[in-house]
Design an enzyme around this catalytic site. Structure first.
Site, PDB file in Angstrom:
ATOM      1  N   ARG A 171       0.846  -1.194   0.000  1.00  0.00           N
ATOM      2  CA  ARG A 171       0.000   0.000   0.000  1.00  0.00           C
ATOM      3  C   ARG A 171       0.877   1.238   0.000  1.00  0.00           C
ATOM      4  O   ARG A 171       2.043   1.194   0.391  1.00  0.00           O
ATOM      5  CB  ARG A 171      -0.907   0.018   1.228  1.00  0.00           C
TER       6      ARG A 171
ATOM      7  N   ASP B 109      10.659  -3.667   7.080  1.00  0.00           N
ATOM      8  CA  ASP B 109       9.336  -3.306   7.593  1.00  0.00           C
ATOM      9  C   ASP B 109       9.228  -3.475   9.102  1.00  0.00           C
ATOM     10  O   ASP B 109       8.561  -2.675   9.779  1.00  0.00           O
ATOM     11  CB  ASP B 109       8.216  -4.069   6.873  1.00  0.00           C
ATOM     12  N   THR B 110       9.909  -4.475   9.664  1.00  0.00           N
ATOM     13  CA  THR B 110       9.857  -4.631  11.121  1.00  0.00           C
ATOM     14  C   THR B 110      10.570  -3.472  11.809  1.00  0.00           C
ATOM     15  O   THR B 110      10.160  -3.029  12.880  1.00  0.00           O
ATOM     16  CB  THR B 110      10.484  -5.962  11.557  1.00  0.00           C
TER      17      THR B 110
ATOM     18  N   GLY C 148      -0.893  -5.877  11.693  1.00  0.00           N
ATOM     19  CA  GLY C 148      -2.237  -6.361  11.387  1.00  0.00           C
ATOM     20  C   GLY C 148      -2.810  -7.263  12.451  1.00  0.00           C
ATOM     21  O   GLY C 148      -4.017  -7.248  12.716  1.00  0.00           O
TER      22      GLY C 148
END
Length: 493
Positions: A16, A239-240, A404
């Site tokens: 996204r 991303d982490t 999420g």
């Protein structure tokens, strides 16, 4: 004037683009576009489509341009370890292999026959996993891979996408640490390991750290999107790393659980923790923002349920969670990190086979499968958290669940019950928020990570879960530990 930051957040199943801003109202996030990220299987190998990902990013930039929004900067984060090979002419030589490709099964053991496992861990402090870039690159070298042989540069996925947007080649620190090629102490590429796979620092882009400028949109991308000269910032490219930057903690006495396709549980430290104990426990020391280290453990996460859902025709999460909640508790467990569950042809069948071979009742309907997954994950979280408590120099008072999985109230309650810790869930979009906040720090809007976390805490709704039913969960944990110790090999043929 309000500054807006364009965040590209790519996960292993979807991506996204998001516009984020900071104002008197706090942090504001607006999704621009969302798109799938699908594995491509060709002749038994698995690849990512780097060109489709690039096109979706460009589409997001076009949509932002149509709104006549002034963008302060752009940042990209993705999953770790995977990379592209770039030729002498600057072109990508082929689609990148995905970390779930089977070619690296057994690769660490082959590499350790040349460089001892203990030496690799001593240098990098990184958890040994067969798909780490070190083992991917060594496998390609041993297989005489034509793309690697012709490669002038190797770019990790977020760096490759930044290159496609800007024509600038960099190696961002946090994503590079996932490769098991960075020296934990010097925080630079480790030449001893590069030499072992026939590479040098010249095969990688300029080394940068979170908050540094990579470059700006190339003239071609400016023309393609209708945007101007916008800087591209090196956020925490892993991303982490971005997600952990967004943990809404008000002090340092916390552990985090980044819950998504993978579950990553850890603590934040000022220096790497590389000891015989962390090596034995296979803990990893990945790079974070502002010089921090993420001492953590990779745990197979919602991948288990995502694969089952795909086999069940995409039934809604809410329906599965509701049915699992009503299902019989503690009926059967799995080891979420067993290699059987890495990328099986049929996840539900593999879960049932595990339970059958270990002498447990087979989860014979969807509700029981989901209950088995959630309880097993919660108990695995307890096991890892107990080790973190021993390794941490500070008390762990609370577990922050981000990503999420923070929206999964049932699993969050199970996690609180299993660990005996207060669980604070949120934000669910932690990765994109961390991406935006590092850009905001680079722009001088936010001063440091502590201020950034206070801003997130004040802006994002959070949900708290208190431990319940301690005795029954303690009994379940004893059963779970015994199962793991006694498990024999499973044959699915």
């Amino acid at each position: 004037m309000k500054q807006r930051f364009f965040a590209v957040d790519l996960g292993a199943t979807s991506g996204r683009t998001i516009l984020g801003s900071l104002s008197d109202k706090g942090l504001e996030m607006e999704e621009i576009n969302r798109f799938p990220n699908r594995l491509i299987e060709v002749k038994g190998h698995f690849y990512w489509d780097i060109y489709v990902l690039y096109q979706n990013i460009v589409d997001g930039l076009k949509l932002a341009a149509q709104r006549e929004v002034e963008i302060t900067s752009i940042g990209i984060d993705t999953w770790g370890v995977d990379f592209v090979c770039v030729g002498e002419d600057g072109h990508i030589l082929r689609q990148p292999y995905a970390y779930r490709d089977p070619q690296t099964i057994g690769a660490p053991e082959v590499f350790f026959s040349r460089v001892p496992r203990s030496r690799v861990y001593e240098l990098t402090g990184i958890q040994v996993m067969n798909f780490n870039s070190l083992f991917q690159l060594d496998t390609l070298r041993r297989n005489n891979d034509s793309a690697l042989a012709a490669a002038q540069k190797i770019l990790f996925i977020p760096d490759a996408l930044s290159y496609m947007l800007s024509d600038e080649m960099v190696t961002e620190y946090t994503i590079a640490t996932t490769a098991q090629l960075v020296n934990a102490k010097t925080r630079k590429l480790e030449q001893e390991l590069l030499t072992s796979i026939g590479l040098t620092e010249k095969n990688f882009g300029r080394f940068v750290y979170p908050g540094e400028t990579i470059g700006s949109l190339s003239k071609y991308v400016q023309e393609q999107t209708g945007l101007g000269v916008i800087p591209i910032i090196a956020v925490a490219g892993h991303d982490t790393g971005s997600a952990v930057a967004a943990v809404p903690a008000l002090n340092g006495n916390f552990a985090y659980l980044s819950s998504g396709t993978w579950s990553l549980m850890g603590i934040e430290t000022d220096a790497p923790v590389v000891t015989t104990e962390t090596e034995a426990l296979n803990f990893t020391n990945e790079g974070g923002v502002e010089g921090t280290i993420r001492l953590l453990k990779n745990i197979c996460g919602m991948w288990l349920l995502e694969r089952c859902r795909s086999e069940w025709g995409g039934i809604s999460y809410s329906e599965l969670i509701r049915d699992a909640q009503a299902s019989e508790p503690f009926r059967s467990f799995i080891n979420p990190d067993d290699e059987l569950f890495a990328n099986p042809a049929y996840m539900e069948k593999t879960i049932c086979a595990f339970c059958s071979t270990t002498g447990q009742p087979i989860p014979d309907n969807r509700a029981r499968v989901v209950r088995c997954i959630f309880e097993s994950l919660a108990l695995r979280y307890r096991q890892v958290l107990e080790n973190l408590c021993k390794l941490s120099s500070k008390p762990i008072e609370v577990l922050h669940v981000i990503g999420g999985g923070s929206r999964n109230d049932l699993l969050n309650q199970f996690t609180a019950n299993a660990t005996g810790k207060t669980v604070i869930a949120g934000p669910s979009e932690a990765t994109a928020i961390g991406n935006v906040m590092v850009q905001a720090m680079a722009a001088g809007v936010s001063k440091n990570i502590s201020e950034m976390r206070r801003q997130i805490n004040a802006s994002i709704p959070l949900t708290t879960f208190q431990p319940q039913d301690a005795e029954v969960w303690n009994q379940a944990y004893v059963k779970y530990r015994a199962l793991l110790n006694d498990k024999s090999n499973i044959d699915l043929k």
